[in-house]
Design a protein around this motif. Sequence first.
Motif, PDB file in Angstrom:
ATOM      1  N   LEU A   1     -41.919  19.628  27.463  1.00  0.00           N
ATOM      2  CA  LEU A   1     -41.997  20.775  26.563  1.00  0.00           C
ATOM      3  C   LEU A   1     -43.224  21.644  26.812  1.00  0.00           C
ATOM      4  O   LEU A   1     -43.623  22.424  25.948  1.00  0.00           O
ATOM      5  CB  LEU A   1     -41.968  20.313  25.104  1.00  0.00           C
ATOM      6  CG  LEU A   1     -40.704  19.555  24.682  1.00  0.00           C
ATOM      7  CD1 LEU A   1     -40.811  19.112  23.228  1.00  0.00           C
ATOM      8  CD2 LEU A   1     -39.468  20.423  24.889  1.00  0.00           C
ATOM      9  N   ASN A   2     -43.839  21.507  27.989  1.00  0.00           N
ATOM     10  CA  ASN A   2     -44.887  22.430  28.407  1.00  0.00           C
ATOM     11  C   ASN A   2     -44.441  23.037  29.735  1.00  0.00           C
ATOM     12  O   ASN A   2     -44.751  22.539  30.819  1.00  0.00           O
ATOM     13  CB  ASN A   2     -46.231  21.705  28.532  1.00  0.00           C
ATOM     14  CG  ASN A   2     -46.783  21.344  27.173  1.00  0.00           C
ATOM     15  OD1 ASN A   2     -47.024  22.219  26.348  1.00  0.00           O
ATOM     16  ND2 ASN A   2     -46.967  20.064  26.923  1.00  0.00           N
TER      17      ASN A   2
ATOM     18  N   VAL B   1     -37.354  27.213  19.888  1.00  0.00           N
ATOM     19  CA  VAL B   1     -38.298  26.611  18.933  1.00  0.00           C
ATOM     20  C   VAL B   1     -37.572  26.141  17.677  1.00  0.00           C
ATOM     21  O   VAL B   1     -37.869  25.062  17.148  1.00  0.00           O
ATOM     22  CB  VAL B   1     -39.425  27.608  18.598  1.00  0.00           C
ATOM     23  CG1 VAL B   1     -40.277  27.099  17.436  1.00  0.00           C
ATOM     24  CG2 VAL B   1     -40.300  27.835  19.829  1.00  0.00           C
TER      25      VAL B   1
ATOM     26  N   LEU C   1     -36.114  22.806  18.483  1.00  0.00           N
ATOM     27  CA  LEU C   1     -37.119  21.738  18.537  1.00  0.00           C
ATOM     28  C   LEU C   1     -37.509  21.276  17.135  1.00  0.00           C
ATOM     29  O   LEU C   1     -37.654  20.072  16.882  1.00  0.00           O
ATOM     30  CB  LEU C   1     -38.355  22.231  19.292  1.00  0.00           C
ATOM     31  CG  LEU C   1     -38.181  22.445  20.797  1.00  0.00           C
ATOM     32  CD1 LEU C   1     -39.431  23.083  21.387  1.00  0.00           C
ATOM     33  CD2 LEU C   1     -37.879  21.122  21.488  1.00  0.00           C
TER      34      LEU C   1
ATOM     35  N   VAL D   1     -45.375  20.730  11.129  1.00  0.00           N
ATOM     36  CA  VAL D   1     -45.120  21.602  12.277  1.00  0.00           C
ATOM     37  C   VAL D   1     -45.872  22.907  12.059  1.00  0.00           C
ATOM     38  O   VAL D   1     -45.815  23.491  10.972  1.00  0.00           O
ATOM     39  CB  VAL D   1     -43.617  21.915  12.464  1.00  0.00           C
ATOM     40  CG1 VAL D   1     -43.420  22.907  13.620  1.00  0.00           C
ATOM     41  CG2 VAL D   1     -42.813  20.660  12.720  1.00  0.00           C
TER      42      VAL D   1
ATOM     43  N   PHE E   1     -45.862  26.551  14.140  1.00  0.00           N
ATOM     44  CA  PHE E   1     -45.239  27.238  15.265  1.00  0.00           C
ATOM     45  C   PHE E   1     -45.588  28.718  15.245  1.00  0.00           C
ATOM     46  O   PHE E   1     -45.907  29.297  14.197  1.00  0.00           O
ATOM     47  CB  PHE E   1     -43.726  27.026  15.297  1.00  0.00           C
ATOM     48  CG  PHE E   1     -42.950  27.649  14.169  1.00  0.00           C
ATOM     49  CD1 PHE E   1     -42.324  28.876  14.331  1.00  0.00           C
ATOM     50  CD2 PHE E   1     -42.821  26.997  12.954  1.00  0.00           C
ATOM     51  CE1 PHE E   1     -41.591  29.444  13.293  1.00  0.00           C
ATOM     52  CE2 PHE E   1     -42.089  27.554  11.918  1.00  0.00           C
ATOM     53  CZ  PHE E   1     -41.465  28.782  12.084  1.00  0.00           C
TER      54      PHE E   1
ATOM     55  N   TYR F   1     -46.490  18.452  14.871  1.00  0.00           N
ATOM     56  CA  TYR F   1     -46.183  19.119  16.131  1.00  0.00           C
ATOM     57  C   TYR F   1     -46.646  20.569  16.107  1.00  0.00           C
ATOM     58  O   TYR F   1     -46.524  21.251  15.081  1.00  0.00           O
ATOM     59  CB  TYR F   1     -44.675  19.128  16.382  1.00  0.00           C
ATOM     60  CG  TYR F   1     -44.042  17.775  16.571  1.00  0.00           C
ATOM     61  CD1 TYR F   1     -44.092  17.122  17.797  1.00  0.00           C
ATOM     62  CD2 TYR F   1     -43.359  17.154  15.519  1.00  0.00           C
ATOM     63  CE1 TYR F   1     -43.482  15.890  17.979  1.00  0.00           C
ATOM     64  CE2 TYR F   1     -42.749  15.916  15.686  1.00  0.00           C
ATOM     65  CZ  TYR F   1     -42.820  15.296  16.925  1.00  0.00           C
ATOM     66  OH  TYR F   1     -42.221  14.074  17.099  1.00  0.00           O
TER      67      TYR F   1
ATOM     68  N   PHE G   1     -45.725  24.086  18.265  1.00  0.00           N
ATOM     69  CA  PHE G   1     -44.850  24.736  19.244  1.00  0.00           C
ATOM     70  C   PHE G   1     -45.237  26.213  19.309  1.00  0.00           C
ATOM     71  O   PHE G   1     -45.088  26.939  18.318  1.00  0.00           O
ATOM     72  CB  PHE G   1     -43.376  24.606  18.855  1.00  0.00           C
ATOM     73  CG  PHE G   1     -42.894  23.192  18.736  1.00  0.00           C
ATOM     74  CD1 PHE G   1     -42.932  22.333  19.826  1.00  0.00           C
ATOM     75  CD2 PHE G   1     -42.404  22.713  17.530  1.00  0.00           C
ATOM     76  CE1 PHE G   1     -42.495  21.020  19.712  1.00  0.00           C
ATOM     77  CE2 PHE G   1     -41.958  21.408  17.406  1.00  0.00           C
ATOM     78  CZ  PHE G   1     -41.998  20.555  18.505  1.00  0.00           C
TER      79      PHE G   1
ATOM     80  N   THR H   1     -45.005  29.835  21.754  1.00  0.00           N
ATOM     81  CA  THR H   1     -44.498  30.528  22.935  1.00  0.00           C
ATOM     82  C   THR H   1     -45.436  31.686  23.249  1.00  0.00           C
ATOM     83  O   THR H   1     -46.034  32.285  22.348  1.00  0.00           O
ATOM     84  CB  THR H   1     -43.058  31.036  22.752  1.00  0.00           C
ATOM     85  OG1 THR H   1     -43.044  32.130  21.828  1.00  0.00           O
ATOM     86  CG2 THR H   1     -42.142  29.921  22.243  1.00  0.00           C
TER      87      THR H   1
ATOM     88  N   LEU I   1     -43.636  27.869  27.027  1.00  0.00           N
ATOM     89  CA  LEU I   1     -43.703  27.025  25.844  1.00  0.00           C
ATOM     90  C   LEU I   1     -44.931  26.128  25.935  1.00  0.00           C
ATOM     91  O   LEU I   1     -45.196  25.520  26.973  1.00  0.00           O
ATOM     92  CB  LEU I   1     -42.435  26.173  25.748  1.00  0.00           C
ATOM     93  CG  LEU I   1     -42.311  25.155  24.605  1.00  0.00           C
ATOM     94  CD1 LEU I   1     -42.302  25.857  23.248  1.00  0.00           C
ATOM     95  CD2 LEU I   1     -41.039  24.330  24.796  1.00  0.00           C
TER      96      LEU I   1
ATOM     97  N   SER J   1     -46.604  22.881  23.837  1.00  0.00           N
ATOM     98  CA  SER J   1     -46.225  21.890  22.820  1.00  0.00           C
ATOM     99  C   SER J   1     -47.193  20.722  22.852  1.00  0.00           C
ATOM    100  O   SER J   1     -47.493  20.170  23.912  1.00  0.00           O
ATOM    101  CB  SER J   1     -44.809  21.354  23.087  1.00  0.00           C
ATOM    102  OG  SER J   1     -43.874  22.403  23.163  1.00  0.00           O
TER     103      SER J   1
ATOM    104  N   GLN K   1     -48.901  17.352  20.033  1.00  0.00           N
ATOM    105  CA  GLN K   1     -48.776  16.601  18.797  1.00  0.00           C
ATOM    106  C   GLN K   1     -50.108  15.993  18.422  1.00  0.00           C
ATOM    107  O   GLN K   1     -50.837  15.491  19.288  1.00  0.00           O
ATOM    108  CB  GLN K   1     -47.724  15.498  18.955  1.00  0.00           C
ATOM    109  CG  GLN K   1     -47.417  14.710  17.694  1.00  0.00           C
ATOM    110  CD  GLN K   1     -46.321  13.671  17.917  1.00  0.00           C
ATOM    111  OE1 GLN K   1     -46.077  13.242  19.044  1.00  0.00           O
ATOM    112  NE2 GLN K   1     -45.652  13.280  16.849  1.00  0.00           N
TER     113      GLN K   1
END
Length: 218
Positions: free
Chosen positions: A10-11, A52, A55, A116, A118, A145, A147, A149, A212, A214, A216
């Motif tokens: 996810l990167n 996204v 995800l 999350v 994002f 998480y 995320f 972009t 992207l 990502s 955690q």
Amino acid sequence: MNAINSNFDLNRLILQGESKPQYVEEMWQLSPDWMNFKYERVPTAVYQQEVVYGLIRDLAKPDGRLLAVGSHSDPCAYALKNSGWHIDLVDPADNGIDLATAWQDETHYPRGKYDVVFSNSVMEHVPDDLEFIQQICQYLAPGGYAFLTVDYKEGWRAGDPKPAPDCRLYSAESLAYVFSTIPSGFTLLGQPRYFLSSPHFTFDSVTYGFALISFQRD
């Protein structure tokens, strides 16, 4: 160097057509106005929001708390909001709140509490993107998480053409530096693998793609 969870990938660059059809359909049902807006104005860019959204639907716990940074016109944020997720929005065009204001308001935007965080195509507009990353990290709850972009063009360097609203475009080199600033206690969701691809989105006479980011919190 941050730890890397090799169970994820996810990167990387975001590819057209990788969105899950069932989630795209959900977004049209839950946020039709913003989906129409995006498809009318930037039809070759909206798939980053679709990815996204997928995800978050796949990985976030349904009772989790979400933070959308730069939520205006983002169908991902509004689909989640309209389906009942606990989501806090940060965008001057939505609620008069930018990240600097939210940072001073821990009552409504508590640090260390979000499952999350994002942000879709926002970081390239932020003058201090490294501070932005640090703040994202501090908002995450343990296990949470992130995320993000970003606008991406391999080989881009300061002084090269870029869209007028952007402070920069990102490349594999610049993203490697961004990753190096993420503090300990966070795990990258996959080995970063940004490489040359065929750019497919044109804005302000500049053609580029989307990447992207990502990670955690441990």
